[in-house]
Write a protein that holds these residues in place. Structure first.
Motif, mmCIF file in Angstrom:
data_model
loop_
_atom_site.group_PDB
_atom_site.id
_atom_site.type_symbol
_atom_site.label_atom_id
_atom_site.label_comp_id
_atom_site.label_asym_id
_atom_site.label_seq_id
_atom_site.Cartn_x
_atom_site.Cartn_y
_atom_site.Cartn_z
ATOM 1 N N ILE A 1 -7.401 -4.765 16.805
ATOM 2 C CA ILE A 1 -6.920 -3.821 15.775
ATOM 3 C C ILE A 1 -8.021 -2.847 15.362
ATOM 4 O O ILE A 1 -7.747 -1.677 15.099
ATOM 5 C CB ILE A 1 -6.323 -4.559 14.546
ATOM 6 C CG1 ILE A 1 -5.425 -3.587 13.739
ATOM 7 C CG2 ILE A 1 -7.383 -5.136 13.638
ATOM 8 C CD1 ILE A 1 -4.606 -4.245 12.632
ATOM 9 N N ALA B 1 -0.594 7.066 12.518
ATOM 10 C CA ALA B 1 0.820 6.712 12.333
ATOM 11 C C ALA B 1 1.273 5.535 13.180
ATOM 12 O O ALA B 1 2.201 4.824 12.792
ATOM 13 C CB ALA B 1 1.699 7.924 12.614
ATOM 14 N N ALA B 2 0.661 5.311 14.330
ATOM 15 C CA ALA B 2 1.131 4.212 15.187
ATOM 16 C C ALA B 2 0.612 2.849 14.724
ATOM 17 O O ALA B 2 1.102 1.822 15.169
ATOM 18 C CB ALA B 2 0.719 4.456 16.632
ATOM 19 N N VAL C 1 -0.134 0.270 8.786
ATOM 20 C CA VAL C 1 0.201 0.968 7.538
ATOM 21 C C VAL C 1 0.847 2.326 7.852
ATOM 22 O O VAL C 1 1.772 2.758 7.165
ATOM 23 C CB VAL C 1 -1.058 1.149 6.644
ATOM 24 C CG1 VAL C 1 -0.646 1.655 5.267
ATOM 25 C CG2 VAL C 1 -1.829 -0.146 6.498
ATOM 26 N N THR D 1 0.838 -1.212 0.000
ATOM 27 C CA THR D 1 0.000 0.000 0.000
ATOM 28 C C THR D 1 0.870 1.259 0.000
ATOM 29 O O THR D 1 0.646 2.192 -0.791
ATOM 30 C CB THR D 1 -0.912 0.001 1.247
ATOM 31 O OG1 THR D 1 -1.649 -1.208 1.264
ATOM 32 C CG2 THR D 1 -1.858 1.183 1.253
ATOM 33 N N THR E 1 -0.568 10.825 15.821
ATOM 34 C CA THR E 1 -1.029 9.668 16.581
ATOM 35 C C THR E 1 -1.853 10.099 17.785
ATOM 36 O O THR E 1 -1.597 11.141 18.391
ATOM 37 C CB THR E 1 0.162 8.790 17.055
ATOM 38 O OG1 THR E 1 -0.370 7.659 17.771
ATOM 39 C CG2 THR E 1 1.135 9.533 17.957
ATOM 40 N N GLY E 2 -2.845 9.280 18.126
ATOM 41 C CA GLY E 2 -3.618 9.508 19.344
ATOM 42 C C GLY E 2 -2.972 8.838 20.543
ATOM 43 O O GLY E 2 -3.520 8.872 21.638
ATOM 44 N N ARG E 3 -1.799 8.203 20.315
ATOM 45 C CA ARG E 3 -1.126 7.477 21.398
ATOM 46 C C ARG E 3 0.246 8.096 21.655
ATOM 47 O O ARG E 3 1.230 7.697 21.023
ATOM 48 C CB ARG E 3 -0.979 5.992 21.017
ATOM 49 C CG ARG E 3 -2.315 5.268 20.995
ATOM 50 C CD ARG E 3 -2.136 3.800 20.675
ATOM 51 N NE ARG E 3 -2.198 3.527 19.247
ATOM 52 C CZ ARG E 3 -2.087 2.320 18.708
ATOM 53 N NH1 ARG E 3 -1.896 1.279 19.486
ATOM 54 N NH2 ARG E 3 -2.162 2.145 17.399
HETATM 55 N N1 LIG Z 1 -6.064 1.122 0.593
HETATM 56 C C1 LIG Z 1 -5.540 -0.055 0.831
HETATM 57 O O1 LIG Z 1 -5.195 -0.821 -0.050
HETATM 58 C C2 LIG Z 1 -5.340 -0.457 2.260
HETATM 59 C C3 LIG Z 1 -4.411 -1.441 2.618
HETATM 60 C C4 LIG Z 1 -4.240 -1.731 3.978
HETATM 61 C C5 LIG Z 1 -4.998 -1.088 4.930
HETATM 62 N N2 LIG Z 1 -5.902 -0.158 4.530
HETATM 63 C C6 LIG Z 1 -6.677 0.586 5.510
HETATM 64 O O2 LIG Z 1 -5.774 1.433 6.197
HETATM 65 C C7 LIG Z 1 -6.257 1.654 7.520
HETATM 66 C C8 LIG Z 1 -5.165 1.319 8.524
HETATM 67 O O3 LIG Z 1 -4.914 -0.078 8.515
HETATM 68 P P1 LIG Z 1 -3.924 -0.712 9.576
HETATM 69 O O4 LIG Z 1 -3.788 -2.147 9.250
HETATM 70 O O5 LIG Z 1 -2.752 0.144 9.695
HETATM 71 O O6 LIG Z 1 -4.826 -0.558 10.905
HETATM 72 P P2 LIG Z 1 -4.344 -0.121 12.382
HETATM 73 O O7 LIG Z 1 -3.053 -0.793 12.672
HETATM 74 O O8 LIG Z 1 -5.490 -0.343 13.295
HETATM 75 O O9 LIG Z 1 -4.090 1.443 12.258
HETATM 76 C C9 LIG Z 1 -5.135 2.368 12.205
HETATM 77 C C10 LIG Z 1 -4.720 3.578 12.997
HETATM 78 O O10 LIG Z 1 -5.638 4.634 12.760
HETATM 79 C C11 LIG Z 1 -5.749 5.455 13.920
HETATM 80 N N3 LIG Z 1 -7.160 5.554 14.286
HETATM 81 C C12 LIG Z 1 -8.017 4.538 14.558
HETATM 82 N N4 LIG Z 1 -9.238 5.021 14.853
HETATM 83 C C13 LIG Z 1 -9.151 6.374 14.757
HETATM 84 C C14 LIG Z 1 -10.079 7.433 14.942
HETATM 85 N N5 LIG Z 1 -11.357 7.189 15.278
HETATM 86 N N6 LIG Z 1 -9.648 8.700 14.735
HETATM 87 C C15 LIG Z 1 -8.365 8.959 14.399
HETATM 88 N N7 LIG Z 1 -7.433 7.986 14.210
HETATM 89 C C16 LIG Z 1 -7.826 6.718 14.385
HETATM 90 C C17 LIG Z 1 -4.907 4.800 15.016
HETATM 91 O O11 LIG Z 1 -3.628 5.410 14.948
HETATM 92 P P3 LIG Z 1 -2.992 6.185 16.201
HETATM 93 O O12 LIG Z 1 -3.124 5.257 17.349
HETATM 94 O O13 LIG Z 1 -1.587 6.446 15.790
HETATM 95 O O14 LIG Z 1 -3.773 7.451 16.358
HETATM 96 C C18 LIG Z 1 -4.761 3.366 14.516
HETATM 97 O O15 LIG Z 1 -3.597 2.766 14.983
HETATM 98 C C19 LIG Z 1 -7.510 0.791 7.658
HETATM 99 O O16 LIG Z 1 -8.639 1.582 7.436
HETATM 100 C C20 LIG Z 1 -7.350 -0.239 6.566
HETATM 101 O O17 LIG Z 1 -8.576 -0.748 6.147
HETATM 102 C C21 LIG Z 1 -6.083 0.152 3.226
#
Ligand SMILES: NC(=O)c1ccc[n+]([C@@H]2O[C@H](COP(=O)([O-])OP(=O)(O)OC[C@H]3O[C@@H](n4cnc5c(N)ncnc54)[C@H](OP(=O)(O)O)[C@@H]3O)[C@@H](O)[C@H]2O)c1
Length: 333
Positions: A315, A159-160, A163, A134, A182-184
């Motif tokens: 997650i 950011a934490a 992806v 990605t 980041t919120g953390r």
């Molecule tokens: N387009 C694509 O091909 C593709 C590929 C992979 C993933 N994705 C998408 O990318 C996103 C992240 O995936 P991931 O695997 O990295 O998940 P993840 O590890 O859960 O990361 C998401 C991060 O978003 C932040 N977050 C969560 N809820 C929030 C809220 N209500 N307001 C503000 N920030 C919030 C948090 O970061 P902080 O704790 O740092 O604030 C959390 O760690 C997902 O939506 C996933 O579906 C898309």
């Protein structure tokens, strides 16, 4: 191995998703020309959505989650793939419409496979996984748009997470000055070690976004969607580009046309599921050559298959930091 361990998702009479570790047999494998012994998988946000049923990403029941696999070919009717080949599979509907990689065995189309570079271990390949593909795609789009680190800093939201951490690491590696959001706060030091020049909280992105806000960044990688992405585009410099990757806060996008028509901002989406096979080969070669293994290891946890369901539940509530690799079979390089 005629029967093997796998995580299985099913629905009850009320449509509620249940997840359990069970044993499947070869008769359960889906159609495909290549059979794989899975070495490792990962916990992606999409797996969290599948396990919790929070969004309808599963479109075939029962389902095995796991959108990423590092695996060994154990049978093949496809001339391109031979017994013992080491492969990577990310996306292509695996874990959504086709049984996924939280299973010791899977049968898939040979079209979906990329060769695992010899310099990447199964764990490193899965630490990169969908997140690596990605971010690499997003970086390619920035380049196609003519943006370089000389145009100004880049902001990464969420950011934490998996992806997000990957974006921080790979953007910094390419020379970008990265602001990590980041919120953390407890993750700030880890994000700096991954290469972030600055780490800020979510406060700047709370509440409804203004049509135009102070110009801050040349580019953005957004994992969050909703009002956060609306804030991000309102803060991009003229000609700036936002790469929309995720929807962690929601699928909506309450913005206005102002950033697009008054600052020439562009919003570009990345869908890692359908990146072409040729492009994937190039991405994996590039990642293998350029990734900083120590930083990759520092953002990765490895868990057994027995812990995958719990990690998937966490997650979706932002409770997982960095990338989580699932050790399914033999994860030795
Ligand atoms: N387009 C694509 O091909 C593709 C590929 C992979 C993933 N994705 C998408 O990318 C996103 C992240 O995936 P991931 O695997 O990295 O998940 P993840 O590890 O859960 O990361 C998401 C991060 O978003 C932040 N977050 C969560 N809820 C929030 C809220 N209500 N307001 C503000 N920030 C919030 C948090 O970061 P902080 O704790 O740092 O604030 C959390 O760690 C997902 O939506 C996933 O579906 C898309």
């Amino acid at each position: 191995m005629t029967d093997f361990a796998a995580v299985l998702l099913d629905r009850d009479g009320e449509g509620k998703t249940g997840a359990r570790l069970t044993r499947l047999s070869d008769a359960d494998l889906m159609a495909g020309d290549v059979t794989l012994a899975v070495r490792a998988s990962a916990v992606n946000f999409k797996d969290g959505l599948a396990v919790t049923g929070r969004l309808p990403v599963v479109r075939r029941w029962p389902m095995v989650p796991g959108v990423d696999a590092a695996a060994t070919v154990i049978a093949s009717d496809d001339q391109r793939w031979r017994l013992g080949d080491e492969v990577i599979l990310t996306g292509w509907g695996v874990g959504e419409t086709h049984l996924g990689a939280w299973s010791e065995k899977m049968r898939v189309s040979g079209d979906w496979l990329a060769r695992r570079p010899a310099t990447l271990s199964p764990v490193e390949a899965m630490a990169l996984g969908t997140a690596g593909v990605t971010v690499a795609e997003g970086l390619e789009r920035l380049g196609r748009h003519g943006l370089t680190p000389a145009d100004g800093p880049v902001v990464v939201t969420g950011a934490a997470g998996g992806v997000g951490s990957m974006a921080v690491m790979l953007l910094a590696r390419e020379g970008w000055s990265v602001t990590a959001v980041t919120g953390r706060p407890e993750e700030a030091e880890r994000l700096r070690r991954l290469g972030a020049a600055e780490v800020i909280g979510r406060e700047l992105f709370a509440g409804p976004a203004k049509m135009l806000d102070r110009e801050r960044w040349a580019a953005a990688f957004d994992m969050v969607g909703s009002t956060v992405l609306a804030h991000v585009v309102s803060m991009l410099k003229p000609g700036g580009v936002a790469i929309a990757c995720g929807n962690a806060a929601g699928m909506d996008f309450p913005s206005s046309v102002a950033p697009f028509i008054l600052r020439g901002v562009s919003l570009i989406g990345v869908d890692s599921v359908r990146v072409s096979a040729t492009r994937r080969e190039a991405i994996w070669r590039h990642l293998a050559e350029t990734v900083d293994r120590d930083r990759l290891a520092a953002m990765t946890s490895v868990i057994p298959l027995t812990d995958a369901i719990d990690a998937a539940r966490r997650i979706v509530d932002g409770g997982v930091a960095g990338r989580t690799v699932v050790a399914v079979g033999d994860v030795r390089a």
